[in-house]
Design a protein around this motif. Structure first.
Motif, PDB file in Angstrom:
ATOM      1  N   PHE A   1     -12.042  -0.523  -5.503  1.00 51.96           N
ATOM      2  CA  PHE A   1     -11.229   0.624  -5.891  1.00 51.96           C
ATOM      3  C   PHE A   1     -10.878   1.525  -4.704  1.00 51.96           C
ATOM      4  O   PHE A   1     -10.601   2.706  -4.873  1.00 51.96           O
ATOM      5  N   PHE A   2     -10.870   0.965  -3.485  1.00 53.67           N
ATOM      6  CA  PHE A   2     -10.477   1.735  -2.317  1.00 53.67           C
ATOM      7  C   PHE A   2      -9.003   2.115  -2.411  1.00 53.67           C
ATOM      8  O   PHE A   2      -8.189   1.408  -3.016  1.00 53.67           O
ATOM      9  N   GLU A   3      -8.666   3.248  -1.786  1.00 51.09           N
ATOM     10  CA  GLU A   3      -7.317   3.799  -1.892  1.00 51.09           C
ATOM     11  C   GLU A   3      -6.234   2.780  -1.532  1.00 51.09           C
ATOM     12  O   GLU A   3      -5.191   2.720  -2.188  1.00 51.09           O
ATOM     13  N   GLY A   4      -6.457   2.009  -0.475  1.00 52.38           N
ATOM     14  CA  GLY A   4      -5.437   1.059  -0.051  1.00 52.38           C
ATOM     15  C   GLY A   4      -5.088   0.020  -1.077  1.00 52.38           C
ATOM     16  O   GLY A   4      -4.011  -0.590  -1.019  1.00 52.38           O
ATOM     17  N   LEU A   5      -5.967  -0.196  -2.047  1.00 55.03           N
ATOM     18  CA  LEU A   5      -5.746  -1.216  -3.075  1.00 55.03           C
ATOM     19  C   LEU A   5      -5.200  -0.642  -4.376  1.00 55.03           C
ATOM     20  O   LEU A   5      -4.374  -1.280  -5.038  1.00 55.03           O
ATOM     21  N   VAL A   6      -5.633   0.559  -4.767  1.00 56.11           N
ATOM     22  CA  VAL A   6      -5.263   1.087  -6.084  1.00 56.11           C
ATOM     23  C   VAL A   6      -4.143   2.133  -6.039  1.00 56.11           C
ATOM     24  O   VAL A   6      -3.656   2.557  -7.079  1.00 56.11           O
ATOM     25  N   ARG A   7      -3.725   2.530  -4.846  1.00 54.72           N
ATOM     26  CA  ARG A   7      -2.710   3.579  -4.704  1.00 54.72           C
ATOM     27  C   ARG A   7      -1.445   2.970  -4.104  1.00 54.72           C
ATOM     28  O   ARG A   7      -1.513   2.226  -3.125  1.00 54.72           O
ATOM     29  N   VAL A   8      -0.293   3.280  -4.706  1.00 55.45           N
ATOM     30  CA  VAL A   8       0.962   2.628  -4.321  1.00 55.45           C
ATOM     31  C   VAL A   8       2.082   3.654  -4.151  1.00 55.45           C
ATOM     32  O   VAL A   8       1.982   4.790  -4.626  1.00 55.45           O
TER      33      VAL A   8
ATOM     34  N   PHE B   1      11.425   2.908  -6.479  1.00 55.04           N
ATOM     35  CA  PHE B   1      10.760   2.022  -5.519  1.00 55.04           C
ATOM     36  C   PHE B   1       9.255   2.157  -5.715  1.00 55.04           C
ATOM     37  O   PHE B   1       8.712   3.274  -5.678  1.00 55.04           O
ATOM     38  N   THR B   2       8.573   1.024  -5.931  1.00 54.11           N
ATOM     39  CA  THR B   2       7.134   1.064  -6.168  1.00 54.11           C
ATOM     40  C   THR B   2       6.523  -0.293  -5.828  1.00 54.11           C
ATOM     41  O   THR B   2       7.171  -1.160  -5.231  1.00 54.11           O
ATOM     42  N   SER B   3       5.266  -0.496  -6.197  1.00 49.21           N
ATOM     43  CA  SER B   3       4.574  -1.763  -6.003  1.00 49.21           C
ATOM     44  C   SER B   3       3.595  -1.971  -7.144  1.00 49.21           C
ATOM     45  O   SER B   3       3.199  -1.014  -7.824  1.00 49.21           O
ATOM     46  N   ASP B   4       3.191  -3.241  -7.344  1.00 48.62           N
ATOM     47  CA  ASP B   4       2.275  -3.523  -8.454  1.00 48.62           C
ATOM     48  C   ASP B   4       0.822  -3.190  -8.111  1.00 48.62           C
ATOM     49  O   ASP B   4       0.009  -2.937  -8.993  1.00 48.62           O
ATOM     50  N   HIS B   5       0.464  -3.204  -6.839  1.00 50.64           N
ATOM     51  CA  HIS B   5      -0.865  -2.809  -6.366  1.00 50.64           C
ATOM     52  C   HIS B   5      -0.833  -2.835  -4.852  1.00 50.64           C
ATOM     53  O   HIS B   5       0.190  -3.191  -4.241  1.00 50.64           O
ATOM     54  N   GLY B   6      -1.935  -2.453  -4.207  1.00 53.37           N
ATOM     55  CA  GLY B   6      -1.981  -2.402  -2.767  1.00 53.37           C
ATOM     56  C   GLY B   6      -2.653  -3.620  -2.149  1.00 53.37           C
ATOM     57  O   GLY B   6      -2.738  -4.690  -2.759  1.00 53.37           O
ATOM     58  N   GLU B   7      -3.147  -3.434  -0.934  1.00 60.69           N
ATOM     59  CA  GLU B   7      -3.756  -4.494  -0.127  1.00 60.69           C
ATOM     60  C   GLU B   7      -4.879  -3.861   0.704  1.00 60.69           C
ATOM     61  O   GLU B   7      -4.699  -2.811   1.304  1.00 60.69           O
ATOM     62  N   LEU B   8      -6.027  -4.510   0.732  1.00 57.85           N
ATOM     63  CA  LEU B   8      -7.165  -3.957   1.471  1.00 57.85           C
ATOM     64  C   LEU B   8      -6.918  -3.949   2.978  1.00 57.85           C
ATOM     65  O   LEU B   8      -7.371  -3.034   3.671  1.00 57.85           O
ATOM     66  N   LEU B   9      -6.236  -4.935   3.517  1.00 53.66           N
ATOM     67  CA  LEU B   9      -5.711  -4.929   4.885  1.00 53.66           C
ATOM     68  C   LEU B   9      -6.771  -4.664   5.961  1.00 53.66           C
ATOM     69  O   LEU B   9      -6.498  -3.998   6.951  1.00 53.66           O
ATOM     70  N   GLY B  10      -7.962  -5.161   5.736  1.00 55.36           N
ATOM     71  CA  GLY B  10      -9.018  -4.999   6.729  1.00 55.36           C
ATOM     72  C   GLY B  10      -9.885  -3.780   6.540  1.00 55.36           C
ATOM     73  O   GLY B  10     -10.944  -3.654   7.175  1.00 55.36           O
ATOM     74  N   ASP B  11      -9.455  -2.844   5.699  1.00 49.59           N
ATOM     75  CA  ASP B  11     -10.266  -1.643   5.466  1.00 49.59           C
ATOM     76  C   ASP B  11     -11.639  -2.017   4.933  1.00 49.59           C
ATOM     77  O   ASP B  11     -11.763  -2.860   4.040  1.00 49.59           O
ATOM     78  N   HIS B  12     -12.657  -1.419   5.519  1.00 46.70           N
ATOM     79  CA  HIS B  12     -14.048  -1.655   5.112  1.00 46.70           C
ATOM     80  C   HIS B  12     -14.455  -3.126   5.279  1.00 46.70           C
ATOM     81  O   HIS B  12     -15.364  -3.600   4.606  1.00 46.70           O
ATOM     82  N   GLY B  13     -13.745  -3.816   6.178  1.00 47.38           N
ATOM     83  CA  GLY B  13     -14.067  -5.205   6.462  1.00 47.38           C
ATOM     84  C   GLY B  13     -13.553  -6.187   5.438  1.00 47.38           C
ATOM     85  O   GLY B  13     -13.937  -7.364   5.455  1.00 47.38           O
ATOM     86  N   LEU B  14     -12.665  -5.741   4.549  1.00 52.77           N
ATOM     87  CA  LEU B  14     -12.161  -6.568   3.447  1.00 52.77           C
ATOM     88  C   LEU B  14     -10.672  -6.824   3.610  1.00 52.77           C
ATOM     89  O   LEU B  14      -9.963  -6.117   4.330  1.00 52.77           O
ATOM     90  N   ILE B  15     -10.182  -7.811   2.880  1.00 50.99           N
ATOM     91  CA  ILE B  15      -8.777  -8.189   2.955  1.00 50.99           C
ATOM     92  C   ILE B  15      -8.360  -8.762   1.595  1.00 50.99           C
ATOM     93  O   ILE B  15      -9.193  -9.206   0.810  1.00 50.99           O
ATOM     94  N   TYR B  16      -7.048  -8.722   1.326  1.00 55.70           N
ATOM     95  CA  TYR B  16      -6.461  -9.179   0.063  1.00 55.70           C
ATOM     96  C   TYR B  16      -6.842  -8.215  -1.076  1.00 55.70           C
ATOM     97  O   TYR B  16      -6.755  -7.005  -0.912  1.00 55.70           O
TER      98      TYR B  16
ATOM     99  N   ARG C   1       0.822  -1.215   0.000  1.00 53.75           N
ATOM    100  CA  ARG C   1       0.000   0.000   0.000  1.00 53.75           C
ATOM    101  C   ARG C   1       0.855   1.263   0.000  1.00 53.75           C
ATOM    102  O   ARG C   1       2.021   1.259   0.389  1.00 53.75           O
ATOM    103  N   TYR C   2       0.214   2.372  -0.365  1.00 48.52           N
ATOM    104  CA  TYR C   2       0.879   3.673  -0.415  1.00 48.52           C
ATOM    105  C   TYR C   2       1.218   4.227   0.973  1.00 48.52           C
ATOM    106  O   TYR C   2       2.129   5.041   1.129  1.00 48.52           O
ATOM    107  N   ASP C   3       0.474   3.801   2.011  1.00 47.64           N
ATOM    108  CA  ASP C   3       0.547   4.452   3.325  1.00 47.64           C
ATOM    109  C   ASP C   3       1.354   3.640   4.333  1.00 47.64           C
ATOM    110  O   ASP C   3       1.028   3.611   5.523  1.00 47.64           O
ATOM    111  N   THR C   4       2.433   3.018   3.886  1.00 45.83           N
ATOM    112  CA  THR C   4       3.202   2.120   4.759  1.00 45.83           C
ATOM    113  C   THR C   4       4.665   2.542   4.854  1.00 45.83           C
ATOM    114  O   THR C   4       5.539   1.696   5.080  1.00 45.83           O
ATOM    115  N   ILE C   5       4.940   3.833   4.712  1.00 35.16           N
ATOM    116  CA  ILE C   5       6.312   4.344   4.766  1.00 35.16           C
ATOM    117  C   ILE C   5       6.385   5.411   5.863  1.00 35.16           C
ATOM    118  O   ILE C   5       5.576   6.345   5.889  1.00 35.16           O
ATOM    119  N   ALA C   6       7.337   5.250   6.764  1.00 36.50           N
ATOM    120  CA  ALA C   6       7.412   6.107   7.946  1.00 36.50           C
ATOM    121  C   ALA C   6       7.530   7.589   7.586  1.00 36.50           C
ATOM    122  O   ALA C   6       6.783   8.435   8.103  1.00 36.50           O
TER     123      ALA C   6
END
Length: 493
Positions: free
Chosen positions: A335-342, A315-330, A16-21
């Protein structure tokens, strides 16, 4: 003639995009990625062109939208011979190209069929937990050379949440070691090295050493969730995703006490019915911290040898991860931000240091940017737009594209949903519109300024009807704009 710069292209998997200190996450430690942020330019609004591995990688390796290269599916039989990878272009222009890790441009269920990719050096590892064809997994060969039995190391790999190999035997360390070996080879010209680790893709299996400081994740911020997410996700029950039914990702004390870790699958594609969102986040963050440590080994080598002065690093990624957001995972067709933004970070000679751009950019912009930075011509077939002017002070740093596109068409193979799914998203930084074309009348509209966490869908809100109409018209134009006209015209008729 000046020596062309080397290129180090590090692509995490499902990060995901939001995993950098240094970019705002106070709960994770990423000192080495932070070094890159400080020495380069970060694009904070980078979006993938598809939420699934193969179509996303096909997009950024060609600089073309899925509608152009037609690689929409994971598990596809082959990569189209008429599509040209950016690595092949660099090979043709004197670069010594290497790959360590994944390629994943076609099915890798057994042994991936390589296209004309331009890689002279090729150490393939689709998944660190399996080897379907003897001696095909270069990481397993490395383990065997160390006297380690890979089958024993990954004997419990079907658990979706578990302890993985320690750092010394981890795939990330293998990638760092092999990267250093490649960079040390004697050569007369520049090199391009693609490093494609599997982490932090599920299963969530960090080394115990990195997980220890997180424990069960009780101190971490919980995933984004409101009770209304369960009803909202129910509307998408027949949309192709890996997690079909939303659940509350925050467990009660009683649920924590009695929960059993469900078995997933070795691919990391079968999500649990119920999960502890904080515990999952702890494992995911620990995986990224382990990856950061391996990345640091590579940066240290570049600095110690002086090669960093003539190396462009991405440094980049191919896609994100839902990680529990909105009750979803994987992942899947959401199209939530955690999945489509890297993450997307560039560093190197001539690139602005410590700059952070809010421009709307796409991963297909990476290919033309690299060509631009090294002075090679950009083919008319490439649809991405170079970010070079934004990084070198030649254009306004926060202006690039009016909106970005993510395009899903039967892309996910591993899903309990068998219903055909086609959907697309456009986003201008404020308004995000998602249209589920295969499900008439189904869509989403979010105002990211008023609702950055995407809890309030305005698709059926009468107050947004006029805006929705305008956005749908723009959406149609933008999606049609991803379709190329075909072969070059050479005569009037």
């Amino acid at each position: 003639m000046a020596t062309k710069p080397n290129i180090l292209w590090f692509c995490a998997d499902q990060m995901r995009y939001d995993t950098i200190a240094s970019l705002g996450n106070s709960e994770i430690r990423t000192p080495n990625i932070d070094r890159l942020v400080a020495s380069g330019t970060t694009f904070e609004n980078c979006y993938v062109q598809n939420q699934i591995c193969t179509p996303s990688r096909a997009s950024f390796l060609t600089g073309r939208y899925p509608a152009a290269h037609q690689v929409y599916r994971n598990g596809n039989s082959h990569f189209p011979v008429e599509e040209k990878l950016i690595t092949k272009t660099f090979d043709e222009n004197g670069y010594d190209c290497g790959l360590v890790g994944k390629l994943h441009l076609s099915t890798a269920a057994h042994l991936e069929s390589r296209p004309d990719d331009g890689y002279r050096h090729f150490e393939w590892c689709q998944n660190p937990a399996w080897e379907r064809v003897p001696a095909s997994n270069a990481y397993w060969t490395w383990l065997r050379n160390k006297g380690v039995d890979p089958k024993m190391l990954f004997s419990d790999a079907k658990q979706y949440l578990r302890i993985g190999p320690e750092p010394e035997l981890h795939q990330a360390n293998w990638i760092a070691e092999r990267a250093i070996s490649f960079m040390e080879e004697a050569r007369s010209g520049p090199w391009l090295l693609s490093l494609n680790p599997f982490d932090p893709h599920p299963p969530f299996d960090p080394p115990e050493r990195f997980l220890a400081r997180f424990g069960d994740g009780e101190t971490l911020t919980p995933p984004l969730f409101r009770q209304s997410d369960i009803a909202h996700q129910a509307r998408f029950f027949d949309v192709r995703t890996q997690k079909r039914v939303a659940v509350n990702p925050v467990l009660s004390p009683e649920e924590k006490r009695t929960q059993q870790i469900e078995e997933g699958d070795i691919r990391g594609s079968k999500p649990p019915d119920r999960f502890d969102g904080k515990k999952v986040k702890a494992a995911y963050y620990a995986m990224i911290e382990n990856l950061d440590a391996a990345f640091g080994r590579i940066l240290d080598h570049l600095e110690n040898t002086g090669a960093i002065d003539n190396t462009v690093i991405i440094f980049t990624s191919d896609h994100g991860e839902l990680l529990g957001d909105h009750g979803l995972i994987y992942k899947g067709c959401r199209f939530f931000e955690g999945l489509v933004r890297v993450p997307l970070i560039f560093a190197g000679k001539g690139i602005g240091k410590g700059h952070r751009s809010r421009a709307m950019v796409e991963t297909i912009d990476i290919a033309p940017t690299l060509l631009d930075l090294v002075g090679l011509d950009i083919s008319p077939a490439i649809q991405g737009k170079s970010l070079g002017p934004l990084m070198t002070g030649k254009s306004i740093p926060d202006t690039h594209k009016d909106c970005v596109v993510t395009d899903f068409n039967d892309s996910l193979g591993n899903s309990a949903v068998t219903h055909y799914t086609q959907a697309s998203m456009t986003c201008d930084g404020r308004y995000k519109l998602a249209v589920y074309h295969s499900h008439p009348g189904l869509g989403e509209l979010f105002d990211l300024h008023e609702d950055p966490d995407e809890f309030v869908c305005r698709w059926n809100d009468p107050a947004y009807a006029s805006l929705k109409s305008d956005l749908l018209a723009r959406h149609l134009d933008r999606m049609m704009g991803t379709v190329p006209a075909g072969p070059e015209r050479v005569a009037p008729a």
